[in-house]
Motif scaffolding. Structure first.
Motif, PDB file in Angstrom:
ATOM      1  N   TYR A  70      61.954  10.065  54.683  1.00  0.00           N
ATOM      2  CA  TYR A  70      60.402   9.238  54.771  1.00  0.00           C
ATOM      3  C   TYR A  70      59.861   9.454  56.205  1.00  0.00           C
ATOM      4  CZ  TYR A  70      56.629   6.084  55.031  1.00  0.00           C
ATOM      5  OH  TYR A  70      55.241   5.326  55.146  1.00  0.00           O
ATOM      6  N   ALA A  71      60.431   8.036  57.335  1.00  0.00           N
ATOM      7  CA  ALA A  71      59.349   8.383  58.319  1.00  0.00           C
ATOM      8  C   ALA A  71      59.944  10.052  59.351  1.00  0.00           C
ATOM      9  CB  ALA A  71      60.956   6.801  59.399  1.00  0.00           C
ATOM     10  N   ALA A  72      60.888  10.747  59.456  1.00  0.00           N
ATOM     11  CA  ALA A  72      60.709  12.296  59.717  1.00  0.00           C
ATOM     12  C   ALA A  72      58.810  12.384  59.219  1.00  0.00           C
ATOM     13  CB  ALA A  72      62.116  12.383  59.320  1.00  0.00           C
ATOM     14  N   LEU A  73      59.487  12.717  57.552  1.00  0.00           N
ATOM     15  CA  LEU A  73      58.625  13.275  57.488  1.00  0.00           C
ATOM     16  C   LEU A  73      57.147  12.584  57.339  1.00  0.00           C
ATOM     17  CD1 LEU A  73      59.015  14.205  53.653  1.00  0.00           C
ATOM     18  CD2 LEU A  73      59.086  15.688  55.333  1.00  0.00           C
ATOM     19  N   ALA A 112      46.725   8.652  55.661  1.00  0.00           N
ATOM     20  CA  ALA A 112      46.887   7.892  54.375  1.00  0.00           C
ATOM     21  C   ALA A 112      47.509   9.166  53.586  1.00  0.00           C
ATOM     22  CB  ALA A 112      46.019   7.888  53.453  1.00  0.00           C
ATOM     23  N   PHE A 113      47.393  10.642  54.022  1.00  0.00           N
ATOM     24  CA  PHE A 113      47.899  11.888  54.095  1.00  0.00           C
ATOM     25  C   PHE A 113      49.193  12.268  54.391  1.00  0.00           C
ATOM     26  CE2 PHE A 113      49.366  16.497  53.734  1.00  0.00           C
ATOM     27  CZ  PHE A 113      48.657  16.841  52.290  1.00  0.00           C
ATOM     28  N   GLY A 118      55.578  10.929  52.733  1.00  0.00           N
ATOM     29  CA  GLY A 118      56.720  11.077  52.940  1.00  0.00           C
ATOM     30  C   GLY A 118      57.069  10.063  51.865  1.00  0.00           C
ATOM     31  N   ALA A 119      55.585   9.270  51.350  1.00  0.00           N
ATOM     32  CA  ALA A 119      56.422   8.069  50.289  1.00  0.00           C
ATOM     33  C   ALA A 119      56.567   8.817  48.722  1.00  0.00           C
ATOM     34  CB  ALA A 119      55.500   7.352  50.209  1.00  0.00           C
ATOM     35  N   THR A 120      55.965  10.106  48.711  1.00  0.00           N
ATOM     36  CA  THR A 120      56.057  10.594  47.316  1.00  0.00           C
ATOM     37  C   THR A 120      57.751  11.439  47.042  1.00  0.00           C
ATOM     38  OG1 THR A 120      53.651  11.016  47.677  1.00  0.00           O
ATOM     39  CG2 THR A 120      55.009  12.307  46.327  1.00  0.00           C
ATOM     40  N   VAL A 121      57.557  12.126  48.652  1.00  0.00           N
ATOM     41  CA  VAL A 121      58.793  12.517  48.439  1.00  0.00           C
ATOM     42  C   VAL A 121      60.338  12.083  48.453  1.00  0.00           C
ATOM     43  CG1 VAL A 121      60.232  14.322  49.952  1.00  0.00           C
ATOM     44  CG2 VAL A 121      58.095  14.605  49.179  1.00  0.00           C
ATOM     45  N   VAL A 122      60.497  11.091  49.186  1.00  0.00           N
ATOM     46  CA  VAL A 122      61.479   9.993  49.404  1.00  0.00           C
ATOM     47  C   VAL A 122      61.466   8.768  48.136  1.00  0.00           C
ATOM     48  CG1 VAL A 122      62.034  10.934  51.297  1.00  0.00           C
ATOM     49  CG2 VAL A 122      60.492   8.729  50.421  1.00  0.00           C
ATOM     50  N   TYR A 123      60.618   9.127  47.022  1.00  0.00           N
ATOM     51  CA  TYR A 123      60.163   8.297  46.487  1.00  0.00           C
ATOM     52  C   TYR A 123      61.268   7.850  44.683  1.00  0.00           C
ATOM     53  CZ  TYR A 123      58.213   4.350  42.774  1.00  0.00           C
ATOM     54  OH  TYR A 123      58.182   3.679  42.464  1.00  0.00           O
ATOM     55  N   PRO A 124      61.736   8.469  44.540  1.00  0.00           N
ATOM     56  CA  PRO A 124      63.577   8.118  43.821  1.00  0.00           C
ATOM     57  C   PRO A 124      64.276   7.389  44.551  1.00  0.00           C
ATOM     58  CG  PRO A 124      62.434  10.597  43.337  1.00  0.00           C
ATOM     59  CD  PRO A 124      61.551  10.039  44.451  1.00  0.00           C
ATOM     60  N   ILE A 125      64.501   8.207  45.555  1.00  0.00           N
ATOM     61  CA  ILE A 125      65.537   7.904  46.008  1.00  0.00           C
ATOM     62  C   ILE A 125      65.589   6.169  46.106  1.00  0.00           C
ATOM     63  CG2 ILE A 125      67.063   7.463  48.446  1.00  0.00           C
ATOM     64  CD1 ILE A 125      66.280  10.853  48.811  1.00  0.00           C
ATOM     65  N   ASN A 126      64.202   5.395  46.975  1.00  0.00           N
ATOM     66  CA  ASN A 126      63.583   4.459  46.670  1.00  0.00           C
ATOM     67  C   ASN A 126      64.067   3.948  45.616  1.00  0.00           C
ATOM     68  OD1 ASN A 126      63.682   4.493  49.479  1.00  0.00           O
ATOM     69  ND2 ASN A 126      61.036   4.833  49.156  1.00  0.00           N
ATOM     70  N   LEU A 127      63.217   4.644  44.685  1.00  0.00           N
ATOM     71  CA  LEU A 127      63.493   3.607  43.155  1.00  0.00           C
ATOM     72  C   LEU A 127      64.875   3.133  42.845  1.00  0.00           C
ATOM     73  CD1 LEU A 127      61.492   3.617  40.050  1.00  0.00           C
ATOM     74  CD2 LEU A 127      64.101   4.631  40.227  1.00  0.00           C
ATOM     75  N   LEU A 128      66.185   4.125  42.814  1.00  0.00           N
ATOM     76  CA  LEU A 128      66.926   3.883  42.789  1.00  0.00           C
ATOM     77  C   LEU A 128      68.047   2.790  43.697  1.00  0.00           C
ATOM     78  CD1 LEU A 128      68.068   7.565  41.944  1.00  0.00           C
ATOM     79  CD2 LEU A 128      67.836   5.793  40.284  1.00  0.00           C
ATOM     80  N   ARG A 129      67.562   3.093  45.394  1.00  0.00           N
ATOM     81  CA  ARG A 129      67.748   1.851  45.597  1.00  0.00           C
ATOM     82  C   ARG A 129      67.690   0.140  45.462  1.00  0.00           C
ATOM     83  NH1 ARG A 129      64.061  -0.553  49.964  1.00  0.00           N
ATOM     84  NH2 ARG A 129      63.140   0.389  49.102  1.00  0.00           N
ATOM     85  N   THR A 130      66.271   0.010  45.223  1.00  0.00           N
ATOM     86  CA  THR A 130      65.403  -0.583  44.627  1.00  0.00           C
ATOM     87  C   THR A 130      66.788  -1.203  42.943  1.00  0.00           C
ATOM     88  OG1 THR A 130      63.151  -0.247  45.108  1.00  0.00           O
ATOM     89  CG2 THR A 130      63.691  -1.976  43.671  1.00  0.00           C
ATOM     90  N   LYS A 173      49.519   1.437  47.823  1.00  0.00           N
ATOM     91  CA  LYS A 173      50.170   0.332  49.236  1.00  0.00           C
ATOM     92  C   LYS A 173      50.548   0.889  50.293  1.00  0.00           C
ATOM     93  CE  LYS A 173      54.035  -0.598  49.787  1.00  0.00           C
ATOM     94  NZ  LYS A 173      55.727  -1.545  49.541  1.00  0.00           N
ATOM     95  N   VAL A 174      51.343   2.031  50.242  1.00  0.00           N
ATOM     96  CA  VAL A 174      51.791   3.404  51.604  1.00  0.00           C
ATOM     97  C   VAL A 174      50.664   3.692  52.805  1.00  0.00           C
ATOM     98  CG1 VAL A 174      52.566   5.367  52.238  1.00  0.00           C
ATOM     99  CG2 VAL A 174      54.198   3.596  51.100  1.00  0.00           C
ATOM    100  N   CYS A 175      49.221   4.217  51.350  1.00  0.00           N
ATOM    101  CA  CYS A 175      48.080   5.195  52.174  1.00  0.00           C
ATOM    102  C   CYS A 175      47.516   3.553  52.821  1.00  0.00           C
ATOM    103  CB  CYS A 175      47.115   5.387  51.364  1.00  0.00           C
ATOM    104  SG  CYS A 175      48.038   6.494  50.747  1.00  0.00           S
ATOM    105  N   PRO A 176      46.638   2.699  52.682  1.00  0.00           N
ATOM    106  CA  PRO A 176      46.002   2.044  53.617  1.00  0.00           C
ATOM    107  C   PRO A 176      47.122   1.571  54.766  1.00  0.00           C
ATOM    108  CG  PRO A 176      46.045   1.206  51.919  1.00  0.00           C
ATOM    109  CD  PRO A 176      46.832   1.806  51.826  1.00  0.00           C
ATOM    110  N   ALA A 177      48.560   1.088  54.531  1.00  0.00           N
ATOM    111  CA  ALA A 177      49.375   0.415  55.294  1.00  0.00           C
ATOM    112  C   ALA A 177      49.810   1.287  56.386  1.00  0.00           C
ATOM    113  CB  ALA A 177      50.686  -0.293  54.948  1.00  0.00           C
ATOM    114  N   VAL A 178      50.081   2.728  56.493  1.00  0.00           N
ATOM    115  CA  VAL A 178      50.124   3.738  57.025  1.00  0.00           C
ATOM    116  C   VAL A 178      48.753   4.560  57.972  1.00  0.00           C
ATOM    117  CG1 VAL A 178      51.230   5.847  57.529  1.00  0.00           C
ATOM    118  CG2 VAL A 178      52.213   4.537  55.966  1.00  0.00           C
TER     119      VAL A 178
END
Length: 195
Positions: A70-73, A112-113, A118-130, A173-178
């Motif tokens: 995520y951070a790298a992308l 935002a882009f 980053g958030a879209t690519v790693v979202y499944p990993i974050n969902l499983l972590r949660t 949440k991610v788009c405005p924050a980033v």
């Protein structure tokens, strides 16, 4: 990409116990008589009794594995777009790349882009972590043996689209924050003459 990824890993590992506690508090029964700080303290005590400090780090490998890409992308995408834009503008204006200043109206959509990628690519990993963090709670009573098990059970129950459940609110949440982070970063660099 590597610098952004490693920065993300260190920050994720550092705040992981707090993140796990947050999810546990969010998953408390709605009719719970305990609220506020007392709920936070009681949840932390209960977690410690249930599994010690290890429970606070449940799923940390998945979280750290997900934050690196995520951070790298995110950082890599933003940097690549910034470089492309500055080179293009320098060519158009026939000037040095150092003379090009990106306006805030360019930085915001770039942030935002890059955050969306980053958030879209790693979202499944974050969902499983949660789900690993919240397992066995009132809101998420399922139990897992680890990453492979949570992946298998999620796909069995919800199909592959279930791996992206909640992506749109996450991006909201991610788009405005980033975007705001990059806006502040770019403006502070310019203000402090660091670039």
């Amino acid at each position: 990409y590597i610098a952004g990824g490693l920065g993300g890993v260190v920050s994720q590992f550092t705040v992981y116990p707090v993140d796990t506690l947050k999810y546990r508090v969010q998953c408390a029964p709605l009719d719970n008589k305990i609220h506020g700080n007392r709920l936070l303290v009681e949840t932390a005590k209960q977690m410690y009794k249930e599994g010690g400090l290890k429970l606070f780090y449940r799923g940390v490998f998945v979280g750290v594995t997900g934050i690196f890409p995520y951070a790298a992308l995110d950082l890599g995408t933003f940097s690549a777009m910034k470089k492309w834009y500055i080179n293009r503008e320098a060519k158009i204006k026939n000037c040095s790349t150092e003379d090009i200043i990106m306006s805030n109206f360019i930085v915001l959509p770039m942030g935002a882009f890059s955050g969306t990628v980053g958030a879209t690519v790693v979202y499944p990993i974050n969902l499983l972590r949660t789900r690993l963090q919240a397992q066995g709670t009132f809101a998420h009573p399922y139990r897992y043996d680890g990453f492979k098990d949570v992946l298998k059970q999620t796909v069995q129950r919800e199909g592959y689209p279930g791996l992206f459940k909640g992506l749109v609110p996450n991006l909201a949440k991610v788009c405005p924050a980033v975007s705001i982070s990059y806006l502040m970063y770019e403006n502070l660099k310019r203000f402090l003459s660091l670039e």
